[in-house]
Design a protein around this motif. Structure first.
Motif, mmCIF file in Angstrom:
data_model
loop_
_atom_site.group_PDB
_atom_site.id
_atom_site.type_symbol
_atom_site.label_atom_id
_atom_site.label_comp_id
_atom_site.label_asym_id
_atom_site.label_seq_id
_atom_site.Cartn_x
_atom_site.Cartn_y
_atom_site.Cartn_z
ATOM 1 N N LYS A 59 70.353 63.707 23.239
ATOM 2 C CA LYS A 59 68.925 63.469 23.453
ATOM 3 C C LYS A 59 68.680 61.974 23.312
ATOM 4 O O LYS A 59 69.020 61.382 22.300
ATOM 5 N N SER A 130 66.599 57.102 12.282
ATOM 6 C CA SER A 130 67.896 56.595 12.765
ATOM 7 C C SER A 130 67.699 55.794 14.038
ATOM 8 O O SER A 130 68.333 54.757 14.244
ATOM 9 N N THR A 131 66.812 56.286 14.907
ATOM 10 C CA THR A 131 66.582 55.618 16.188
ATOM 11 C C THR A 131 65.948 54.240 15.992
ATOM 12 O O THR A 131 66.376 53.265 16.607
#
Ligand code: ATP
Length: 428
Positions: A59, A130-131
């Motif tokens: 994703k 995290s992104t």
């Protein structure tokens, strides 16, 4: 064509400041390239015209600052373009961090001023921590900095296998497919995919990691000025909140980015208001972040372990080794009472010592266990030592007293002491 979303070759035109959000089909990879304009994936610019191949189930989003034409080949579960993203606010944070890095670089001899930003990203599960960490690191690396990435998320970390906290310098924008290169990360093994089974051990390990980083920074003005980006767990209630405060303190974070939760923001702002050099900043969560349920997370952990042994594109060749029972010294950390009941005052309950080492004998339960190989030279150094890597026990022969295990390579293990937690992996 596979079930799900669209398939075949198709082009998508991205307007400026828009993103194409993609969930790759669970059954087959997706190829994608930039035909015109410029685009990036989580902070890393994609080279023009070259096809990239994304593994099933991934994703991600392709974002364009000035507009781009993207070509896709293969099936997706979903793909759609979004014109509302928090990217402007994220890149503004990056600009402020750049300013602080430049200021730090300009005063290399001043012990305080030479420290670049220590950013910690906090928020509930599936808020995009995290992104965002990844984008901030990639943007900084693109400008030539070598920021340190610290991943304290022992459930879904992106440096090494689950059950660990780790740090590594980021020297190049992070590859959208391969992720973080695994040169020589600094890794500490907790052994469980959440801190619950041994909260104190988690704190001890964060402290150890912080001390080593402090020492490295003291001798390296470049990485000191670049600072760090710290990713955290999504556990923000009760003990989880205490652990966050502990991490902020241990790593001396001075920029706290709070994603997608008003309550956490106001709590942190309130407790940290007495610290003039700490900024608490609220940021919007991206609408593109995909929510993952427990079973998806469990599967992701399984894949992380598989990747450790086999590589992301099955390009590593792990080795099956055999050892005698007597060659391996295995410990568990914590559990077990500290002192025998007979040594305590009448009525007192023996407390479990969270950092006590318990020697474990080889048993059936160890089948499929994933163990860490410690760098410790003596058992009493195990808690404070980082680990070299991991092995997975695949077979135990009690008659011949031999154990077979999978390791990244053949040959002797890099240490004598192994640490066992609750991690297990079954090859499928
Ligand atoms: P955790 O709950 O594990 O702490 P997190 O807050 O760190 O999660 P991420 O891992 O950053 O969340 O994001 C969750 C998932 O959503 C990831 O698979 C990520 O690739 C995906 N994702 C994040 N942002 C976008 C976006 N803008 N478009 C599409 N997918 C996205």
């Amino acid at each position: 064509a596979a079930a799900g979303g669209p398939s075949g070759t198709r082009q998508v035109k991205l307007e400026r400041e828009c993103e194409l959000r993609i969930e790759v089909s669970p059954d087959s990879p997706l190829r994608l390239r930039v035909l015109a304009g410029t685009a990036e994936i989580f902070g890393t610019e994609i080279a023009p015209e070259i096809w990239l191949s994304f593994p099933p189930g991934l994703k991600f989003a392709v974002f364009s600052w000035y507009g781009a034409t993207i070509e896709m080949d293969g099936a997706t579960e979903t793909d759609y373009t979004a014109d509302e993203t928090p990217m402007i606010s994220y890149v503004n944070v990056h600009a402020v961090l750049e300013g602080r890095r430049n200021r730090a670089k300009a005063s290399p001899t001043d012990s305080d001023l030479s420290q670049g930003p220590r950013v910690i990203v906090v928020g509930p599960t599936d808020s995009g921590k995290s992104t965002l960490s990844r984008m901030l690191l990639s943007w900084a690396a693109k400008q030539g900095w070598k920021p340190t990435f610290v991943d304290l998320d022992i459930g879904q970390g992106s440096i090494t296998i689950p059950g660990c906290i780790a740090a590594t310098p980021i020297e190049l924008p992070i590859d959208p497919v391969d992720g973080i290169p695994l040169e020589m990360p600094l890794v500490y093994f907790h052994g469980h995919p959440n801190p619950g089974p041994n909260v104190d051990l988690y704190k001890v390990l964060v402290k150890e990691l912080a001390q080593i980083l402090e020492r490295q920074f003291a001798g390296n003005a470049e990485s000191r000025a670049a600072g760090m980006v710290i990713n955290t767990m999504g556990w923000i209630e009760n003990v989880g909140y205490e652990l966050l405060l502990h991490s902020i303190d241990a790593l001396k974070a001075n920029v706290i980015l709070v994603l997608g939760q008003e309550k956490l923001f106001s709590m942190l702002k309130d407790v940290l208001k007495s610290k003039p050099n700490v900024d608490v900043v609220k940021l919007q969560k991206s609408g593109g972040v995909v929510t993952r349920q427990g079973n998806v997370r469990k599967k992701a952990r399984h894949y992380r372990i598989k990747e450790y042994f086999y590589g992301i594109s099955n390009d590593f060749s792990p080795h099956s080794n055999t050892a005698n029972f007597s060659d391996l010294t295995i410990y568990r950390v914590g559990g077990g009472p500290q002192a025998p009941r007979s040594a305590l005052p009448i009525g007192a309950e023996p407390a479990a010592d969270p950092t006590r080492l318990v020697h474990v004998t080889i048993s059936k339960d160890m089948h499929h266990a994933v163990l860490a190989v410690s760098f410790a030279k003596e058992p009493d150094q195990i808690i404070s030592s980082n680990v070299a890597g991991f092995i997975c026990i695949t077979e135990i022969d009690f008659d011949r007293k031999k154990i077979t295990y999978l390791a990244p390579s053949a040959g002797e293990l890099p240490g004598r002491f192994l640490i066992m937690g609750s991690l297990a992996w079954l090859e499928t």
